[in-house]
Design a protein around this motif. Structure first.
Motif, PDB file in Angstrom:
ATOM      1  N   PHE A   1      72.250  30.330  16.874  1.00 56.55           N
ATOM      2  CA  PHE A   1      73.486  30.844  17.487  1.00 56.55           C
ATOM      3  C   PHE A   1      73.194  32.118  18.273  1.00 56.55           C
ATOM      4  CE2 PHE A   1      77.153  33.675  17.354  1.00 56.55           C
ATOM      5  CZ  PHE A   1      78.176  32.868  17.809  1.00 56.55           C
ATOM      6  N   HIS A   2      72.512  33.059  17.644  1.00 54.75           N
ATOM      7  CA  HIS A   2      72.224  34.324  18.320  1.00 54.75           C
ATOM      8  C   HIS A   2      71.255  34.130  19.482  1.00 54.75           C
ATOM      9  CE1 HIS A   2      74.483  37.229  16.021  1.00 54.75           C
ATOM     10  NE2 HIS A   2      74.116  36.649  14.898  1.00 54.75           N
ATOM     11  N   ALA A   3      70.300  33.236  19.318  1.00 52.71           N
ATOM     12  CA  ALA A   3      69.348  32.990  20.401  1.00 52.71           C
ATOM     13  C   ALA A   3      70.074  32.476  21.648  1.00 52.71           C
ATOM     14  CB  ALA A   3      68.291  31.986  19.953  1.00 52.71           C
ATOM     15  N   LYS A   4      71.065  31.615  21.453  1.00 53.56           N
ATOM     16  CA  LYS A   4      71.811  31.082  22.588  1.00 53.56           C
ATOM     17  C   LYS A   4      72.728  32.142  23.198  1.00 53.56           C
ATOM     18  CE  LYS A   4      69.912  27.110  22.290  1.00 53.56           C
ATOM     19  NZ  LYS A   4      68.893  26.707  23.322  1.00 53.56           N
ATOM     20  N   MET A   5      73.378  32.931  22.366  1.00 52.96           N
ATOM     21  CA  MET A   5      74.243  33.984  22.889  1.00 52.96           C
ATOM     22  C   MET A   5      73.431  35.029  23.646  1.00 52.96           C
ATOM     23  SD  MET A   5      77.407  33.288  22.428  1.00 52.96           S
ATOM     24  CE  MET A   5      78.036  34.882  22.959  1.00 52.96           C
TER      25      MET A   5
ATOM     26  N   PRO B   1      78.288  27.294  25.115  1.00 52.74           N
ATOM     27  CA  PRO B   1      78.304  25.895  24.689  1.00 52.74           C
ATOM     28  C   PRO B   1      77.219  25.573  23.669  1.00 52.74           C
ATOM     29  CG  PRO B   1      77.722  26.095  27.028  1.00 52.74           C
ATOM     30  CD  PRO B   1      78.212  27.427  26.583  1.00 52.74           C
ATOM     31  N   ASP B   2      76.015  26.114  23.873  1.00 54.04           N
ATOM     32  CA  ASP B   2      74.942  25.875  22.905  1.00 54.04           C
ATOM     33  C   ASP B   2      75.182  26.663  21.617  1.00 54.04           C
ATOM     34  OD1 ASP B   2      73.775  24.162  24.639  1.00 54.04           O
ATOM     35  OD2 ASP B   2      72.017  25.398  25.090  1.00 54.04           O
ATOM     36  N   ALA B   3      75.843  27.815  21.726  1.00 54.62           N
ATOM     37  CA  ALA B   3      76.201  28.569  20.519  1.00 54.62           C
ATOM     38  C   ALA B   3      77.206  27.773  19.692  1.00 54.62           C
ATOM     39  CB  ALA B   3      76.773  29.928  20.893  1.00 54.62           C
ATOM     40  N   ILE B   4      78.147  27.106  20.356  1.00 53.14           N
ATOM     41  CA  ILE B   4      79.112  26.263  19.645  1.00 53.14           C
ATOM     42  C   ILE B   4      78.404  25.083  18.985  1.00 53.14           C
ATOM     43  CG2 ILE B   4      81.056  24.681  19.980  1.00 53.14           C
ATOM     44  CD1 ILE B   4      82.136  26.660  22.060  1.00 53.14           C
ATOM     45  N   THR B   5      77.372  24.551  19.628  1.00 55.46           N
ATOM     46  CA  THR B   5      76.568  23.492  19.008  1.00 55.46           C
ATOM     47  C   THR B   5      75.967  23.971  17.694  1.00 55.46           C
ATOM     48  OG1 THR B   5      76.048  22.484  21.146  1.00 55.46           O
ATOM     49  CG2 THR B   5      74.580  21.964  19.309  1.00 55.46           C
ATOM     50  N   ALA B   6      75.525  25.219  17.666  1.00 53.93           N
ATOM     51  CA  ALA B   6      74.990  25.788  16.427  1.00 53.93           C
ATOM     52  C   ALA B   6      76.077  25.867  15.349  1.00 53.93           C
ATOM     53  CB  ALA B   6      74.389  27.166  16.690  1.00 53.93           C
ATOM     54  N   VAL B   7      77.311  26.150  15.767  1.00 56.98           N
ATOM     55  CA  VAL B   7      78.421  26.165  14.813  1.00 56.98           C
ATOM     56  C   VAL B   7      78.615  24.776  14.213  1.00 56.98           C
ATOM     57  CG1 VAL B   7      80.890  26.573  14.488  1.00 56.98           C
ATOM     58  CG2 VAL B   7      79.573  28.071  16.013  1.00 56.98           C
ATOM     59  N   PHE B   8      78.561  23.748  15.057  1.00 56.34           N
ATOM     60  CA  PHE B   8      78.701  22.383  14.552  1.00 56.34           C
ATOM     61  C   PHE B   8      77.540  21.996  13.642  1.00 56.34           C
ATOM     62  CE2 PHE B   8      81.720  21.619  18.139  1.00 56.34           C
ATOM     63  CZ  PHE B   8      82.776  21.175  17.366  1.00 56.34           C
ATOM     64  N   ASP B   9      76.337  22.481  13.950  1.00 55.60           N
ATOM     65  CA  ASP B   9      75.201  22.235  13.056  1.00 55.60           C
ATOM     66  C   ASP B   9      75.472  22.833  11.675  1.00 55.60           C
ATOM     67  OD1 ASP B   9      73.877  20.941  15.090  1.00 55.60           O
ATOM     68  OD2 ASP B   9      72.625  22.663  15.636  1.00 55.60           O
TER      69      ASP B   9
ATOM     70  N   GLU C   1      70.579  29.834   7.564  1.00 56.66           N
ATOM     71  CA  GLU C   1      70.043  30.977   8.321  1.00 56.66           C
ATOM     72  C   GLU C   1      69.473  30.519   9.650  1.00 56.66           C
ATOM     73  OE1 GLU C   1      70.551  34.017   7.562  1.00 56.66           O
ATOM     74  OE2 GLU C   1      71.312  33.695   5.525  1.00 56.66           O
ATOM     75  N   GLU C   2      68.872  29.338   9.651  1.00 53.98           N
ATOM     76  CA  GLU C   2      68.313  28.816  10.903  1.00 53.98           C
ATOM     77  C   GLU C   2      69.421  28.580  11.937  1.00 53.98           C
ATOM     78  OE1 GLU C   2      66.226  25.300   9.800  1.00 53.98           O
ATOM     79  OE2 GLU C   2      64.501  26.381   8.972  1.00 53.98           O
ATOM     80  N   THR C   3      70.577  28.086  11.472  1.00 52.82           N
ATOM     81  CA  THR C   3      71.673  27.867  12.423  1.00 52.82           C
ATOM     82  C   THR C   3      72.192  29.185  12.972  1.00 52.82           C
ATOM     83  OG1 THR C   3      73.377  27.841  10.689  1.00 52.82           O
ATOM     84  CG2 THR C   3      72.377  25.738  11.272  1.00 52.82           C
ATOM     85  N   LEU C   4      72.235  30.212  12.137  1.00 54.04           N
ATOM     86  CA  LEU C   4      72.678  31.529  12.615  1.00 54.04           C
ATOM     87  C   LEU C   4      71.697  32.079  13.642  1.00 54.04           C
ATOM     88  CD1 LEU C   4      74.647  33.902  12.493  1.00 54.04           C
ATOM     89  CD2 LEU C   4      73.293  34.819  10.593  1.00 54.04           C
TER      90      LEU C   4
END
Length: 466
Positions: free
Chosen positions: A354-358, A365-373, A348-351
């Protein structure tokens, strides 16, 4: 969390508040269809598709318009070169554009054409003429920029300081050098339409003003395009539209940065473009999206084959995790333990990241980092001999939500359904047990021909698509 967008008009991030609650009107300048699109053309197409996707995920009803410029000096020249009519050339390259962007995972939009908007364009120009914003000279109609006091407000230049680009012609028939063409008198043999000023065709800028007004009304929530369109095109759109309606043309202006090749802006006019349909013959289309979204949209993007291959490798890591997740779900069980709760909390933290960056100006790019996390957390968890079905189901839902925005995971266009693959794998297992090596090899080759890769794991045979 609240969505903030960098507004090119104010040059700062602003809280996004659409004109109508729950609805977004969005206009993005589309291609001039005289050739195949290059990778530079693809950047706004992919990025603004991602914007539209994210707004939809947030619950907005998005009315998304991207025009086709299907009559233009370049189209006329191309038609002469090809021995075709302008409409024939336009149709050929519209179809090519649609095919390329479909492969890139771009959802259909509303695509008005200039040639289908001629009556509205003529009415628009007549209104500007009646209000004193336009004047005719020699069969051409020009916009009187000196009458629009805010001309230059988007590019933040004063009228007398503006530097005019290649598409602004200096014409002695103009009252001022900065005036631009609304209607062009047809030359002998050129395509034309009848108008109050004689036979001719629209100027470049008026086309988008008329199409946007026709389909989206007086004020658009988001107007987007490449940075090269900020001046003169968008500046001229503002002058025309706001003189016509007396209202702001757009609440938020968004511009993506250039793509560079050999430290030079990529463009058709410089003849250094790499065509999208050529790239897609050797690179997965999802990898092209990955490449585009791995750099913030307002920053320059440096193109190279190595960068594309690196994007493809990164994409494969995410896709492999998604495939393994599906595989592990088949054997997962229902568990109730504190460890599962801790894993779920991390997911949930990664999601949330993701939304915070979007929501911070579409920081892909930072949203994609969240995907990799998420992938890293998931890969560690899936190494366990036993996994909790609830954890895997939530992980799949989160990954799907992220991909609904990014569009980087494979969209299956399968000749073999999942159930058919599973049945063939089971048949191969039985053939091997029976030492029917010929049949086992035959099934393996059949699966390989369909792009199905088999891997032995402690949980049994795992398969994935290339």
């Amino acid at each position: 969390m609240t969505l903030h967008i960098y507004n090119s008009m104010s040059r700062r991030k602003e809280k996004f508040e659409p004109l109508a609650a729950g609805k977004v009107a969005m206009y993005v300048c589309g291609p001039t269809v005289y050739g195949y699109i290059h990778i530079g053309n693809a950047r706004p197409v992919i990025f603004f598709d991602t914007v539209r996707r994210y707004l939809t995920v947030l619950g907005y009803e998005v009315r998304y318009v991207m025009n086709y410029t299907d009559v233009d000096d370049k189209l006329i020249r191309k038609a002469e070169e090809m021995g075709k009519t302008v409409p024939e050339v336009a149709e050929q390259f519209i179809q090519a554009f649609n095919e390329d962007v479909r492969k890139l995972g771009v959802a259909p939009a509303i695509h008005p054409r200039v040639t289908e908007t001629i009556p509205e364009i003529i009415d628009f120009i007549r209104r500007l003429e009646e209000e004193g914003y336009a004047y005719e000279n020699g069969g051409d109609v020009f916009y009187r920029t000196s009458k629009f006091d805010e001309y230059g407000k988007l590019s933040h230049q004063k009228l007398e300081e503006l530097q005019f680009g290649k598409r602004i012609e200096v014409d002695e028939r103009k009252e001022h050098a900065q005036d631009f063409v609304l209607w062009k008198k047809a030359k002998p043999g050129e395509i034309y339409w009848e108008s109050p000023w004689g036979q001719g065709r629209p100027g470049w800028h008026i086309e988008c003003s008329a199409m946007a007004h026709k389909l989206l009304g007086d004020t658009i929530d988001i107007h987007g395009g490449g940075l090269d369109l900020q001046f003169p095109h968008h500046e001229c759109e503002i002058a025309q539209s706001e003189a016509y309606t007396g209202k702001p043309l757009a609440r938020y202006w968004m511009h993506n940065g250039y793509i560079q090749i050999n430290n030079e802006k990529m463009s058709k006019s410089l003849h250094n473009g790499v065509l999208v349909h050529d790239i897609l013959e050797r690179i997965k289309p999802q990898a092209v999206r990955m490449f585009m979204l791995s750099t913030h949209y307002r920053s320059p993007l440096s193109f190279s084959d190595d960068a594309l291959k690196q994007a493809e490798q990164s994409l494969n890591r995410i896709q492999n995790a998604a495939d393994n997740l599906r595989h592990r779900m088949n054997a997962a069980v229902a568990l109730s333990d504190e460890d599962s709760a801790a894993v779920l909390e991390k997911l949930e933290e990664t999601l949330n990241r993701f939304h915070a960056k979007m929501q911070d100006d579409f920081n892909t790019p930072d949203a994609i980092t969240a995907v990799f996390d998420l992938v890293s957390e998931l890969n560690v968890y899936m190494e366990r001999p036993q996994t909790n079905l609830a954890v895997l189901q939530r992980a799949e839902a989160i990954l799907s939500e992220m991909d609904a925005v990014l569009g980087i995971l494979r969209e299956e266009e399968q000749t073999l359904l999942d159930e058919q693959v599973e049945a063939l794998i089971q048949e191969r297992v039985e053939a091997r047990k029976a030492k029917n090596w010929a049949r086992a090899d035959e099934i393996r080759d059949e699966l390989a021909a369909q792009g199905i890769l088999l891997e032995d794991t402690p949980q049994g045979i795992r398969w994935r698509r290339k």
